[in-house]
Design a protein around this motif. Sequence first.
Motif: not given
Length: 178
Positions: A107-125
């Motif tokens: 779209m030609g829009k400016e991207l916001p500064q961003s980051s992912v703060f993630g944690i590795v899951p043990e189990k998805i259920d």
Amino acid sequence: MKKIAILGVGNILELDDGVAIYATKYLEKNYTFAPHIDIINGGVEGINLLNLFMEYDYILILDAIEIDDAPGSIYHIPSDKLTGYGLNSGGAHEIGVLQCFDILELMGKELPQSSVFGIVPEKIDVSIDLTNTMRKEFLIYIEKLLEILTTKLNIKISKNSEQITLDEIIETFKNPQR
């Protein structure tokens, strides 16, 4: 002044995948931030969050991330470095959030500064809860998140006089009528 948001994405119906949703509620209930930051439960909205990416100067995305590492391992990844971390292998919410960046560019829009703060899951259920591993690492996840806010974004943080526990937060999702 920069407009800053913390965006939690994930699915509380899938055990550890809901950790970021619990984290956003925990931050919202237990802390006050100056200058003000918006804390947003993005759930599984994915691509429907596109407008958010146009409103903010900086977005810190909280998520359970599928990385080949021990459950509970924590990562802070700038958005321009997201390829190669396997984030697209997660749920539709992860794919949608990453696609928001692509759409903004198209779209030609400016991207916001961003980051992912993630944690590795043990189990998805199928369960509204967290595994013992995630419960054990939850406060460490919160502490490291607060450290990012103070050191990288110069946010002043104060604890609210009334505090709510992780167990109480999970219970509100299990029994929303409370």
